[in-house]
Structure formats: C-alpha cells, structure tokens
Design an enzyme around this catalytic site. Structure first.
Site, short mmCIF file in Angstrom:
data_model
loop_
_atom_site.label_atom_id
_atom_site.label_comp_id
_atom_site.label_asym_id
_atom_site.label_seq_id
_atom_site.Cartn_x
_atom_site.Cartn_y
_atom_site.Cartn_z
CG ASP A 40 -1.90 0.15 1.10
OD1 ASP A 40 -3.15 0.43 0.78
OD2 ASP A 40 -2.01 1.84 1.11
CB SER A 151 -15.07 -0.24 -11.02
OG SER A 151 -16.67 -0.16 -10.67
CE1 TYR A 164 -12.25 3.57 -9.77
CE2 TYR A 164 -15.10 3.24 -10.06
CZ TYR A 164 -13.47 2.59 -9.45
OH TYR A 164 -13.58 1.74 -8.17
CE LYS A 168 -11.49 -0.12 -10.91
NZ LYS A 168 -10.23 -0.85 -9.88
CB ALA A 196 -17.10 -3.47 -0.14
CB ALA A 197 -18.67 -0.04 3.98
CB SER A 198 -13.82 1.28 1.17
OG SER A 198 -13.60 1.64 -0.08
NE ARG A 199 -9.12 5.45 0.76
CZ ARG A 199 -7.32 5.80 0.65
NH1 ARG A 199 -6.71 6.04 1.86
NH2 ARG A 199 -7.05 5.53 -0.10
P1 NAD Z 1 -10.14 1.83 -0.80
O1 NAD Z 1 -9.43 3.62 -0.91
O2 NAD Z 1 -9.98 1.66 0.70
O3 NAD Z 1 -8.46 1.55 -0.78
C1 NAD Z 1 -7.42 1.82 -2.33
C2 NAD Z 1 -6.54 0.96 -1.11
O4 NAD Z 1 -5.40 1.74 -2.24
C3 NAD Z 1 -5.75 2.46 -0.36
O5 NAD Z 1 -5.58 1.99 0.66
C4 NAD Z 1 -4.75 3.53 -0.78
O6 NAD Z 1 -4.07 3.52 -0.05
C5 NAD Z 1 -3.83 1.97 -2.31
N1 NAD Z 1 -3.77 2.95 -3.60
C6 NAD Z 1 -3.91 3.68 -4.04
N2 NAD Z 1 -3.15 4.05 -5.16
C7 NAD Z 1 -2.20 3.69 -4.60
C8 NAD Z 1 -0.36 3.16 -5.55
N3 NAD Z 1 -0.34 3.76 -6.79
N4 NAD Z 1 -0.02 1.47 -5.02
C9 NAD Z 1 -0.62 0.92 -4.22
N5 NAD Z 1 -1.45 1.29 -3.27
C10 NAD Z 1 -2.53 1.68 -3.54
O7 NAD Z 1 -10.85 1.80 -2.23
P2 NAD Z 1 -11.52 0.09 -2.02
O8 NAD Z 1 -13.26 0.21 -1.56
O9 NAD Z 1 -11.27 -1.57 -0.52
O10 NAD Z 1 -10.99 -0.51 -3.07
C11 NAD Z 1 -10.04 -1.49 -3.65
C12 NAD Z 1 -10.64 -1.92 -5.67
O11 NAD Z 1 -12.25 -2.10 -5.55
C13 NAD Z 1 -9.84 -0.65 -5.88
O12 NAD Z 1 -9.45 -0.80 -7.42
C14 NAD Z 1 -11.59 0.28 -6.32
O13 NAD Z 1 -11.69 0.97 -7.21
C15 NAD Z 1 -12.45 -1.16 -6.15
N6 NAD Z 1 -13.92 -1.20 -6.07
C16 NAD Z 1 -14.17 -0.30 -4.92
C17 NAD Z 1 -15.96 -0.81 -4.87
C18 NAD Z 1 -16.21 -0.45 -3.46
O14 NAD Z 1 -17.08 -0.24 -3.69
N7 NAD Z 1 -15.54 -0.32 -2.84
C19 NAD Z 1 -16.74 -0.90 -6.17
C20 NAD Z 1 -16.30 -1.19 -7.60
C21 NAD Z 1 -14.57 -1.28 -7.56
#
Ligand code: NAD
Length: 306
Positions: A40, A151, A164, A168, A196-199
């Site tokens: 990360d 996504s 985005y 994707k 999923a719930a995330s930031r």
């Molecule tokens: P998140 O922001 O909690 O996690 C993403 C992580 O990636 C962060 O910890 C961040 O520090 C890290 N990161 C960002 N840029 C980076 C880089 N250049 N090198 C290394 N690490 C890096 O978000 P999430 O929701 O857990 O997302 C995870 C993945 O799922 C992402 O690819 C996101 O696009 C995809 N996604 C999430 C959702 C959702 O509902 N949460 C929906 C569709 C797709």
C-alpha cells in the site's frame, strides 16, 4: 470443504491492502496459511501523499493473529519492486490480487488531463506492471492466479467517472487476454466488480447500506477464484457484494446478415435494424463472430433491398 481452503506455502500479493477490500483479502489469506505481501502506498483517496502506516498496520494485524506478512510501500506503478518483495522474503509468488485504486471523480466537462492520466496510471498501468513482473514466475512454475479489479462503473458507466470507467473496463480486456495467454501455463485470471463499504464508498452511500456491505463479503469469491484446486474459471467477470455473487458475460444479438456488395448501404441496414438488436435468441460469445462463416452465408444472399 470450502471452509477449509488454505494457501500454505503459497505467497499472495495484495496491492492496496492497507484498507478496505485489500485489507480484508490480506487478513483472510494470512489466516489461511499464505505468506502475504501487503502493498500500500498509503496516500489519500485521490492519489495524493504516501505513508507506510496503512500497510504496517495490516502486517501487524496478520502477524498478531499468527500469520506471515511483509509490507511493501511502493506505488503499483512500480510493480517490479512489489513482486521482488515477495521473491526476496518468501522465495515465490503464487497469487496476485490487483486491488489498489483511487478516484478522481469529476464531470467530463471539467475533467483535466491529470485526472485522466493518474487514474489510468494507478488502475491500468499499475495492474499491468504488477502482472508483468509476476508473469515470468508464474510461467516458470506453471502456476499462477490473478485477480484484477474492475467496477460496475466500468461495466455500465457512472456519472462523473469517465476516467475511472474507462480504466476499469480496460482491466476487463486485460484480464480476458491474460486468461487466454496464461491457460497453458495453469495461470488463471479473472476480474471482479466488487461493492463494499470503504473510504471510497462511505461518502456516497447511507450508513445502513454501508453496514450491509462489509469488504469481508467479497473475500469468499476471490478466495475460490485463486485457490489451486477448486476452480478452472478463467477470463470471467464476477460481481460481488453484500452476500451476492454473480457471473457476467457478453450477449450477442441474432444480428443482421447483409449481402456485402454495393447494395450494403445505411438504408439497407436500417431495414434490418430489428435483427441487429434482436436478443430473442442470444449467443454468449467468448471471441469475435466467426466472420468466415458469416461471409460465406452472406455470399448466398441476394443483393440488399434499397
Ligand atoms: P480503498 O480506498 O479503501 O482501498 C484502496 C487502497 O489502494 C488504499 O489503501 C490506497 O492507499 C491504495 N492505493 C491507492 N493508490 C495506490 C498505488 N498507486 N499503489 C499502491 N496502493 C495504492 O478502496 P476500496 O473500496 O477497498 O477499493 C479497492 C478496489 O476495489 C479499487 O480498485 C476500487 O476501484 C475497487 N472497487 C471498489 C468498490 C467499492 O464498492 N468499494 C466498487 C468498485 C470497485
């Protein structure tokens, strides 16, 4: 038994594993015998800044539970260094979960080159660089598992997310081709569209919805797809979130067949427009239409009515 799936002796690299979905994957694989590389960059959601804290916290969590993990703080754009962390610490790499991601949401009217370029760099180039660095190891050992992260925004479009969405969906094509090239080396590659719930989602979804969307509910799909014995799935797209898991695929309409001569005009195509989008007898292609066969059938047709 599925609940006993384990990864003893295998190394799993999870990018963006300092939070959200990536953390859930890393903690899970750490609890199932894998050596985990917790990558990360530790920056903000828009790609700003960097810190080792996020990765370190997850490594500590895995180790406290009795697992094996090391941190890596490189950006995914530096895929070689991430895979090298796996090789240096554990001597191998078996599973790559390309998960790191950021957002630069903005209406297309206001989108700047830097919003486009940064999203492409992190999602597309980052996934490419990590997979490219892992590939020789996978081929050599005739074993590898790759998950790329798409996504719903990429599959269906989403207001304010042209950059985005494009990135994707690029990962879908990337995965489909990795799957085709990897097959004879027992390298399986699949792509997921998680929710999923995330930031990333906490500011756009209400608390009760977020409560039902724990990242943990996406983990079982990823686990099944990267296990050595339980699946032959490759080149597939899956949606997962909140307890729902489903495969998606392309659907081709019956289609119009027109004589390929000077009578093939916009007007003659319009006459057959219903067939172009007739999904009453769909097919589900995994490759382009068989043009040689269609060409032969088209030769038999009379000229198109104008
Ligand atoms: P998140 O922001 O909690 O996690 C993403 C992580 O990636 C962060 O910890 C961040 O520090 C890290 N990161 C960002 N840029 C980076 C880089 N250049 N090198 C290394 N690490 C890096 O978000 P999430 O929701 O857990 O997302 C995870 C993945 O799922 C992402 O690819 C996101 O696009 C995809 N996604 C999430 C959702 C959702 O509902 N949460 C929906 C569709 C797709």
């Amino acid at each position: 038994m599925a609940e006993n799936l384990r990864w003893d002796g295998q190394t799993v690299v999870v990018t963006g594993a300092g939070g959200g979905l990536g953390r859930a994957y890393a903690v899970f694989f750490g609890s199932r015998g894998a050596n985990v590389v917790v990558n990360d960059l530790g920056g903000g959601m828009k790609g700003e800044g960097a810190s080792g804290k996020a990765a370190d916290a997850v490594v500590d969590e895995i180790k406290a539970a009795g697992g094996k993990a090391v941190a890596n703080y490189d950006s995914v754009e530096n895929g070689e260094a991430i895979i090298e962390t796996a090789i240096k610490n554990f001597g191998r790499i078996d599973v790559l979960i390309n998960n790191a991601g950021i957002l630069r949401d903005i209406s297309f009217k206001n989108l700047k080159d830097e919003d486009w370029d940064l999203i492409m760099k992190v999602h597309v180039r980052g996934s490419y660089k990590c997979a490219r660095a892992a590939w020789p190891h996978f081929r050599k050992q005739k074993y590898g598992r790759v998950i790329n992260t798409a996504s719903a925004a990429g599959l269906f479009g989403s207001f304010g997310q042209t950059n985005y969405s494009a990135a994707k969906l690029a990962l879908v094509g990337f995965t489909e081709t990795l799957a085709k090239e990897g097959l004879k080396y027992n390298i399986l590659a699949n792509v997921i569209a998680p929710i999923a719930a995330s930031r990333m989602t906490e500011t756009v979804m209400p608390p009760d919805v977020l409560a039902a969307l724990k990242p943990d509910w996406v983990v079982p799909l990823v686990a099944v797809l990267v296990h050595k014995d339980n699946t032959e799935e490759t080149g597939s797209i899956f949606e997962a979130g909140g307890g729902h898991v489903a495969k998606l695929r392309w659907e081709r309409a019956k289609g119009a067949l027109l004589k390929a001569d000077s009578s093939l005009t916009p007007g003659s195509l319009l006459k057959k427009w219903k067939d172009v989008s007739d999904f009453s007898e769909p097919s589900h292609p995994t490759g382009p239409a068989n043009f040689m066969e269609l060409l032969e059938a088209a030769q038999e047709l009379p000229s198109n009515p104008s």
